[in-house]
Design an enzyme around this catalytic site. Structure first.
Site, PDB file in Angstrom:
ATOM      1  N   TYR A 142      21.271  46.569 -33.794  1.00 22.35           N
ATOM      2  CA  TYR A 142      21.093  45.388 -34.640  1.00 22.35           C
ATOM      3  C   TYR A 142      21.579  45.645 -36.063  1.00 22.35           C
ATOM      4  CZ  TYR A 142      18.161  42.396 -31.639  1.00 22.35           C
ATOM      5  OH  TYR A 142      17.684  41.567 -30.673  1.00 22.35           O
ATOM      6  N   LYS A 191      17.610  55.004 -22.318  1.00 25.95           N
ATOM      7  CA  LYS A 191      18.721  55.080 -21.364  1.00 25.95           C
ATOM      8  C   LYS A 191      19.335  56.460 -21.554  1.00 25.95           C
ATOM      9  CE  LYS A 191      21.381  53.252 -18.194  1.00 25.95           C
ATOM     10  NZ  LYS A 191      20.893  52.936 -16.831  1.00 25.95           N
ATOM     11  N   ASP A 223      16.410  50.300 -17.245  1.00 23.25           N
ATOM     12  CA  ASP A 223      16.628  49.433 -16.067  1.00 23.25           C
ATOM     13  C   ASP A 223      15.419  49.494 -15.132  1.00 23.25           C
ATOM     14  OD1 ASP A 223      17.345  52.099 -15.679  1.00 23.25           O
ATOM     15  OD2 ASP A 223      19.083  51.665 -14.418  1.00 23.25           O
ATOM     16  N   ASP A 247      13.731  43.923 -27.629  1.00 20.43           N
ATOM     17  CA  ASP A 247      13.975  42.485 -27.676  1.00 20.43           C
ATOM     18  C   ASP A 247      13.977  41.918 -26.259  1.00 20.43           C
ATOM     19  OD1 ASP A 247      14.793  39.940 -28.704  1.00 20.43           O
ATOM     20  OD2 ASP A 247      16.837  40.401 -28.048  1.00 20.43           O
ATOM     21  N   ASP A 251      10.636  39.748 -24.041  1.00 24.26           N
ATOM     22  CA  ASP A 251      10.742  38.403 -23.450  1.00 24.26           C
ATOM     23  C   ASP A 251      10.290  38.439 -21.988  1.00 24.26           C
ATOM     24  OD1 ASP A 251      11.831  37.293 -25.779  1.00 24.26           O
ATOM     25  OD2 ASP A 251      13.269  36.085 -24.657  1.00 24.26           O
TER      26      ASP A 251
HETATM   27  C1  IPM Z   1      13.142  38.129 -31.560  1.00 25.13           C
HETATM   28  C2  IPM Z   1      14.375  37.273 -31.661  1.00 25.13           C
HETATM   29  C3  IPM Z   1      15.255  37.841 -32.757  1.00 25.13           C
HETATM   30  C4  IPM Z   1      15.621  39.254 -32.367  1.00 25.13           C
HETATM   31  C5  IPM Z   1      16.502  37.004 -33.080  1.00 25.13           C
HETATM   32  C6  IPM Z   1      16.146  35.598 -33.451  1.00 25.13           C
HETATM   33  C7  IPM Z   1      17.352  37.647 -34.137  1.00 25.13           C
HETATM   34  O1  IPM Z   1      15.016  37.213 -30.435  1.00 25.13           O
HETATM   35  O2  IPM Z   1      12.394  38.208 -32.570  1.00 25.13           O
HETATM   36  O3  IPM Z   1      12.901  38.698 -30.505  1.00 25.13           O
HETATM   37  O4  IPM Z   1      16.546  39.462 -31.579  1.00 25.13           O
HETATM   38  O5  IPM Z   1      14.965  40.188 -32.865  1.00 25.13           O
HETATM   39 MG    MG Z   2      13.928  38.125 -28.844  1.00 21.34          MG
END
Ligand code: IPM
Ligand code: MG
Length: 356
Positions: A142, A191, A223, A247, A251
């Protein structure tokens, strides 16, 4: 207690969900005798429209001058055409880096009331889901250089991923300390069969593991981690990983708990000043319609009270009020189930405030 909270409403559903969190914070202030002052901060698309950049220096200053920061969400299709370094997301990344917030804590916890909303089979859900993703937040790919060039008549893009030892060590310590307050298990995700950054990561984690003999430690390839999260999430307690893996996995982890709309997060560095935000995005498709689930933001406000202000009882009261709203069958659209009562974003916020 008198505290100043910088408030970033942001884009899309951001303003609506932040309104509900402030409603709840105000009720806490009245009930427990605190004074919370709010300072408005523009960041993301809203700041691009108003100031021409996603995080003007004066806005970062406001956050650094506050006792803590609450954020809704940033981004939207309106700004998708902008170059990478001018996008709303860049404001969020600059804020995380500018505040030195390297430790992102994203709990994946199943609310029993929402068990039926999990996409996993009931027999897996019944084993329990209660772990946290500790994500390194201001390093890795990032924050490496990003370039696009022309080479041999075609476009070529490069993103650089790098980690230094101290960056791994400080997030590793957070993971081990977090595990000590929980079920004393750390799974470090990397990884290392391919990446040098992961091999460094693993070396540092192994050194730390020796300092924490009371914590059970394991290495998991990313993975495999993605697979284990849906196969047997109950095995995890603290999952620590680098920025991009975190990240993606956070999710996935949120989704198995029923709704991404429920999950709060904290981002902290060396001091008590942090950034608290729901992990979901700005949901432009439902923005301005009073349909969003404000609970991720309300629970983020609870985390803010607990981790930045040491107000444990107040944070617990908010969590209990959220539980009471779910017990009463109140559901926003994202988690609606048969027999439940559909409510709007503002109704959910008011109900939670009233349960306080
Ligand atoms: C998160 C989001 C952010 C990230 C984006 C919006 C830059 O997906 O906070 O998880 O990737 O960190
Ligand atoms: Mg995110």
């Amino acid at each position: 207690m008198e505290k100043t909270i910088a408030v970033i409403r942001g884009d899309g559903i951001g303003p609506e969900i932040v309104n509900e969190a402030i409603k709840v914070l105000n009720r806490i202030a009245a009930k427990y005798g605190h004074t919370f002052r709010y300072v408005e901060v523009d960041m993301g698309g809203a700041a691009i429209d108003k100031w021409g950049e996603p995080l003007p220096a004066a806005m970062l200053e406001r956050c650094l001058a506050a006792d803590s920061v609450l954020l809704g969400a940033v981004g939207g299709p309106k700004w998708d055409g902008l170059p990478g370094d001018q996008r709303p997301e860049k404001g969020l990344l600059a804020l995380r880096a500018g505040m030195g917030l390297y430790a992102n804590n994203r709990p994946a916890k199943l609310w029993p009331q929402l068990a039926a909303a999990s996409p996993l089979k009931p027999e897996i859900v019944q084993q329990g889901i209660d772990f946290v993703v500790v994500r390194e937040l201001i390093g890795g790919v990032y924050f490496g250089s990003h370039t696009t060039s022309q080479e041999n008549g075609e476009a070529k893009a490069t993103d650089v991923m790098s980690y230094s030892e101290h960056e791994v060590e400080r997030i590793g310590r957070i993971a081990f300390e977090t595990a000590r307050k929980r079920r004393k298990k750390v799974a470090s995700v990397d990884k290392a069969n391919v990446l040098d950054t992961s091999r460094l990561w693993r070396r540092v984690m192994h050194r730390l593991a020796e300092e924490y003999p009371d914590v059970a430690y394991s290495d998991v390839l990313v993975d495999n981690a993605a697979m284990q999260i849906v196969k047997d999430p109950s095995q995890f307690d603290v999952l620590v990983t680098e920025n991009m893996f975190g990240d993606i996995l956070s999710d996935e982890a949120s989704m198995i708990t029923g709704s991404i709309g429920m999950i709060p997060s904290s981002s902290l560095g060396e001091g008590s000043r942090g950034l608290y935000e729901p992990i979901h995005g700005s949901a432009p498709d439902i923005a301005g319609q009073d349909k969003a689930n404000p609970i991720g933001t309300i629970l983020s406000a609870a985390m803010l009270l607990k981790y930045s202000f040491d107000l444990d009882a107040e944070a617990a009261a908010i969590e209990a009020a959220v539980g009471a709203a779910l017990d009463a069958g109140l559901r926003t659209g994202d988690m609606l189930a048969p027999g439940c009562k559909p409510v709007r974003c503002s109704e959910m916020g008011s109900a939670i405030a009233d349960f306080l």
